[in-house]
Design a protein around this motif. Sequence first.
Motif, PDB file in Angstrom:
ATOM      1  N   ASN A   1      -2.896  -4.033 -14.714  1.00  0.00           N
ATOM      2  CA  ASN A   1      -3.750  -4.061 -13.814  1.00  0.00           C
ATOM      3  C   ASN A   1      -4.653  -2.832 -13.894  1.00  0.00           C
ATOM      4  O   ASN A   1      -4.083  -1.911 -13.388  1.00  0.00           O
ATOM      5  CB  ASN A   1      -3.104  -4.164 -12.365  1.00  0.00           C
ATOM      6  CG  ASN A   1      -3.824  -4.231 -11.173  1.00  0.00           C
ATOM      7  OD1 ASN A   1      -5.219  -4.470 -11.247  1.00  0.00           O
ATOM      8  ND2 ASN A   1      -3.526  -4.430 -10.053  1.00  0.00           N
ATOM      9  N   PRO A   2      -6.175  -3.122 -13.828  1.00  0.00           N
ATOM     10  CA  PRO A   2      -6.903  -1.697 -13.919  1.00  0.00           C
ATOM     11  C   PRO A   2      -7.037  -1.094 -12.782  1.00  0.00           C
ATOM     12  O   PRO A   2      -7.196  -0.116 -12.758  1.00  0.00           O
ATOM     13  CB  PRO A   2      -8.177  -2.544 -14.524  1.00  0.00           C
ATOM     14  CG  PRO A   2      -7.952  -3.789 -14.339  1.00  0.00           C
ATOM     15  CD  PRO A   2      -6.607  -4.076 -14.512  1.00  0.00           C
ATOM     16  N   PHE A   3      -6.913  -1.832 -11.661  1.00  0.00           N
ATOM     17  CA  PHE A   3      -6.837  -1.149 -10.392  1.00  0.00           C
ATOM     18  C   PHE A   3      -5.692  -0.404 -10.189  1.00  0.00           C
ATOM     19  O   PHE A   3      -5.909   0.709  -9.429  1.00  0.00           O
ATOM     20  CB  PHE A   3      -7.098  -2.253  -9.361  1.00  0.00           C
ATOM     21  CG  PHE A   3      -8.289  -3.008  -9.352  1.00  0.00           C
ATOM     22  CD1 PHE A   3      -9.669  -2.563  -9.221  1.00  0.00           C
ATOM     23  CD2 PHE A   3      -8.361  -4.321  -9.598  1.00  0.00           C
ATOM     24  CE1 PHE A   3     -10.548  -3.232  -9.253  1.00  0.00           C
ATOM     25  CE2 PHE A   3      -9.246  -5.133  -9.692  1.00  0.00           C
ATOM     26  CZ  PHE A   3     -10.677  -4.701  -9.497  1.00  0.00           C
ATOM     27  N   TRP A   4      -4.564  -0.539 -10.527  1.00  0.00           N
ATOM     28  CA  TRP A   4      -3.526   0.415 -10.565  1.00  0.00           C
ATOM     29  C   TRP A   4      -3.781   1.495 -11.527  1.00  0.00           C
ATOM     30  O   TRP A   4      -3.553   2.731 -10.796  1.00  0.00           O
ATOM     31  CB  TRP A   4      -2.230  -0.212 -11.190  1.00  0.00           C
ATOM     32  CG  TRP A   4      -0.912   0.504 -11.166  1.00  0.00           C
ATOM     33  CD1 TRP A   4      -0.336   0.572 -10.003  1.00  0.00           C
ATOM     34  CD2 TRP A   4      -0.509   1.358 -12.253  1.00  0.00           C
ATOM     35  NE1 TRP A   4       0.866   1.669 -10.035  1.00  0.00           N
ATOM     36  CE2 TRP A   4       0.634   1.902 -11.773  1.00  0.00           C
ATOM     37  CE3 TRP A   4      -0.920   1.796 -13.498  1.00  0.00           C
ATOM     38  CZ2 TRP A   4       1.378   2.978 -12.303  1.00  0.00           C
ATOM     39  CZ3 TRP A   4      -0.213   2.361 -14.043  1.00  0.00           C
ATOM     40  CH2 TRP A   4       0.962   3.093 -13.722  1.00  0.00           C
ATOM     41  N   TRP A   5      -4.312   1.437 -12.362  1.00  0.00           N
ATOM     42  CA  TRP A   5      -4.790   2.699 -13.492  1.00  0.00           C
ATOM     43  C   TRP A   5      -6.028   3.655 -12.717  1.00  0.00           C
ATOM     44  O   TRP A   5      -5.718   4.772 -12.628  1.00  0.00           O
ATOM     45  CB  TRP A   5      -5.294   2.246 -14.811  1.00  0.00           C
ATOM     46  CG  TRP A   5      -4.056   1.842 -15.723  1.00  0.00           C
ATOM     47  CD1 TRP A   5      -3.958   0.761 -15.886  1.00  0.00           C
ATOM     48  CD2 TRP A   5      -3.256   2.734 -16.321  1.00  0.00           C
ATOM     49  NE1 TRP A   5      -2.933   0.467 -16.594  1.00  0.00           N
ATOM     50  CE2 TRP A   5      -2.388   1.830 -17.197  1.00  0.00           C
ATOM     51  CE3 TRP A   5      -3.014   4.009 -16.312  1.00  0.00           C
ATOM     52  CZ2 TRP A   5      -1.540   2.100 -17.691  1.00  0.00           C
ATOM     53  CZ3 TRP A   5      -1.927   4.400 -17.127  1.00  0.00           C
ATOM     54  CH2 TRP A   5      -1.331   3.642 -17.879  1.00  0.00           C
ATOM     55  N   LEU A   6      -6.820   2.880 -11.878  1.00  0.00           N
ATOM     56  CA  LEU A   6      -7.865   3.674 -11.079  1.00  0.00           C
ATOM     57  C   LEU A   6      -7.231   4.351  -9.872  1.00  0.00           C
ATOM     58  O   LEU A   6      -7.653   5.532  -9.503  1.00  0.00           O
ATOM     59  CB  LEU A   6      -8.892   2.641 -10.739  1.00  0.00           C
ATOM     60  CG  LEU A   6      -9.809   2.429 -11.919  1.00  0.00           C
ATOM     61  CD1 LEU A   6     -10.792   1.095 -11.314  1.00  0.00           C
ATOM     62  CD2 LEU A   6     -10.588   3.531 -12.470  1.00  0.00           C
ATOM     63  N   ALA A   7      -6.189   3.642  -9.274  1.00  0.00           N
ATOM     64  CA  ALA A   7      -5.621   4.353  -8.072  1.00  0.00           C
ATOM     65  C   ALA A   7      -4.917   5.587  -8.534  1.00  0.00           C
ATOM     66  O   ALA A   7      -4.660   6.707  -8.138  1.00  0.00           O
ATOM     67  CB  ALA A   7      -4.627   3.245  -7.512  1.00  0.00           C
TER      68      ALA A   7
ATOM     69  N   GLY B   1       0.788  -1.198   0.067  1.00  0.00           N
ATOM     70  CA  GLY B   1       0.159  -0.168   0.064  1.00  0.00           C
ATOM     71  C   GLY B   1       0.899   1.180  -0.081  1.00  0.00           C
ATOM     72  O   GLY B   1       2.144   1.246   0.089  1.00  0.00           O
ATOM     73  N   GLY B   2       0.302   2.209   0.028  1.00  0.00           N
ATOM     74  CA  GLY B   2       0.768   3.680   0.115  1.00  0.00           C
ATOM     75  C   GLY B   2       1.452   3.875  -1.276  1.00  0.00           C
ATOM     76  O   GLY B   2       0.969   3.748  -2.043  1.00  0.00           O
ATOM     77  N   VAL B   3       2.685   4.610  -0.942  1.00  0.00           N
ATOM     78  CA  VAL B   3       3.471   5.103  -2.249  1.00  0.00           C
ATOM     79  C   VAL B   3       3.926   3.887  -3.159  1.00  0.00           C
ATOM     80  O   VAL B   3       4.192   3.959  -4.189  1.00  0.00           O
ATOM     81  CB  VAL B   3       4.551   5.893  -1.779  1.00  0.00           C
ATOM     82  CG1 VAL B   3       5.463   6.505  -2.970  1.00  0.00           C
ATOM     83  CG2 VAL B   3       3.945   7.332  -1.177  1.00  0.00           C
ATOM     84  N   ALA B   4       4.173   2.653  -2.345  1.00  0.00           N
ATOM     85  CA  ALA B   4       4.675   1.690  -3.263  1.00  0.00           C
ATOM     86  C   ALA B   4       3.725   1.118  -3.959  1.00  0.00           C
ATOM     87  O   ALA B   4       3.959   0.497  -5.184  1.00  0.00           O
ATOM     88  CB  ALA B   4       5.055   0.528  -2.155  1.00  0.00           C
ATOM     89  N   GLN B   5       2.532   1.490  -3.824  1.00  0.00           N
ATOM     90  CA  GLN B   5       1.380   0.937  -4.755  1.00  0.00           C
ATOM     91  C   GLN B   5       1.512   1.448  -6.013  1.00  0.00           C
ATOM     92  O   GLN B   5       1.172   0.747  -7.110  1.00  0.00           O
ATOM     93  CB  GLN B   5       0.164   1.042  -4.214  1.00  0.00           C
ATOM     94  CG  GLN B   5      -1.193   0.828  -4.960  1.00  0.00           C
ATOM     95  CD  GLN B   5      -2.442   1.225  -4.434  1.00  0.00           C
ATOM     96  OE1 GLN B   5      -2.636   1.929  -3.453  1.00  0.00           O
ATOM     97  NE2 GLN B   5      -3.480   0.622  -4.876  1.00  0.00           N
ATOM     98  N   ILE B   6       1.795   2.747  -5.966  1.00  0.00           N
ATOM     99  CA  ILE B   6       1.881   3.679  -7.289  1.00  0.00           C
ATOM    100  C   ILE B   6       3.364   3.317  -7.959  1.00  0.00           C
ATOM    101  O   ILE B   6       3.382   3.286  -9.133  1.00  0.00           O
ATOM    102  CB  ILE B   6       1.647   5.097  -6.793  1.00  0.00           C
ATOM    103  CG1 ILE B   6       0.612   5.401  -6.265  1.00  0.00           C
ATOM    104  CG2 ILE B   6       1.833   5.855  -7.959  1.00  0.00           C
ATOM    105  CD1 ILE B   6      -0.810   4.817  -7.248  1.00  0.00           C
ATOM    106  N   LEU B   7       4.306   3.178  -7.097  1.00  0.00           N
ATOM    107  CA  LEU B   7       5.616   3.150  -7.799  1.00  0.00           C
ATOM    108  C   LEU B   7       5.903   1.632  -8.400  1.00  0.00           C
ATOM    109  O   LEU B   7       6.536   1.589  -9.408  1.00  0.00           O
ATOM    110  CB  LEU B   7       6.712   3.178  -6.799  1.00  0.00           C
ATOM    111  CG  LEU B   7       7.110   4.621  -6.186  1.00  0.00           C
ATOM    112  CD1 LEU B   7       7.804   4.688  -4.908  1.00  0.00           C
ATOM    113  CD2 LEU B   7       7.273   5.518  -6.948  1.00  0.00           C
ATOM    114  N   VAL B   8       4.910   0.714  -8.210  1.00  0.00           N
ATOM    115  CA  VAL B   8       5.123  -0.498  -8.755  1.00  0.00           C
ATOM    116  C   VAL B   8       4.468  -0.378  -9.936  1.00  0.00           C
ATOM    117  O   VAL B   8       3.251  -0.328  -9.967  1.00  0.00           O
ATOM    118  CB  VAL B   8       4.565  -1.706  -7.934  1.00  0.00           C
ATOM    119  CG1 VAL B   8       4.510  -2.980  -8.664  1.00  0.00           C
ATOM    120  CG2 VAL B   8       5.463  -1.794  -6.629  1.00  0.00           C
ATOM    121  N   LEU B   9       5.190  -0.368 -11.223  1.00  0.00           N
ATOM    122  CA  LEU B   9       4.305  -0.154 -12.297  1.00  0.00           C
ATOM    123  C   LEU B   9       3.649  -1.380 -12.884  1.00  0.00           C
ATOM    124  O   LEU B   9       4.336  -2.331 -13.356  1.00  0.00           O
ATOM    125  CB  LEU B   9       5.316   0.269 -13.414  1.00  0.00           C
ATOM    126  CG  LEU B   9       6.174   1.657 -13.035  1.00  0.00           C
ATOM    127  CD1 LEU B   9       7.279   1.982 -14.126  1.00  0.00           C
ATOM    128  CD2 LEU B   9       5.052   2.774 -12.790  1.00  0.00           C
TER     129      LEU B   9
END
Length: 117
Positions: A14-20, A2-10
């Motif tokens: 994953n559509p949930f990554w794009w939504l985040a 979670g956190g910033v690591a969720q965004i940094l992992v490209l």
Amino acid sequence: MGGVAQILVLDYLNPFWWLAVAILGFKLFALVDAAVRPEDAYRAADKKTKGFWVAVLGVAFGLDLLFGAKFLTSFLTLGGLVAAIVYMVDVRPAIRELTGRGGDRDDRRNMGPYGPW
């Protein structure tokens, strides 16, 4: 994760990554927009103060950076998203109208001292 690591992992697939990322971008845009508007415009539009909106949007953005933008399971993310949407559809148009940065620009382009020409 979670956190910033969720965004940094490209994780492009994953559509949930794009939504985040989209939620974080939307909240950041609303926060920056609220911060650059003049304080007097908030009072003139009869809305909450600039400090209120910057604080609410800043906390919403900060909590998403800290805990991650999990919009399906986190009430914090959804609450912050609602606050950003309220700012964008209610407060921002009222302030833009007062500061002369909104509305239909074609109506003002051909205006003379006694009306359109």
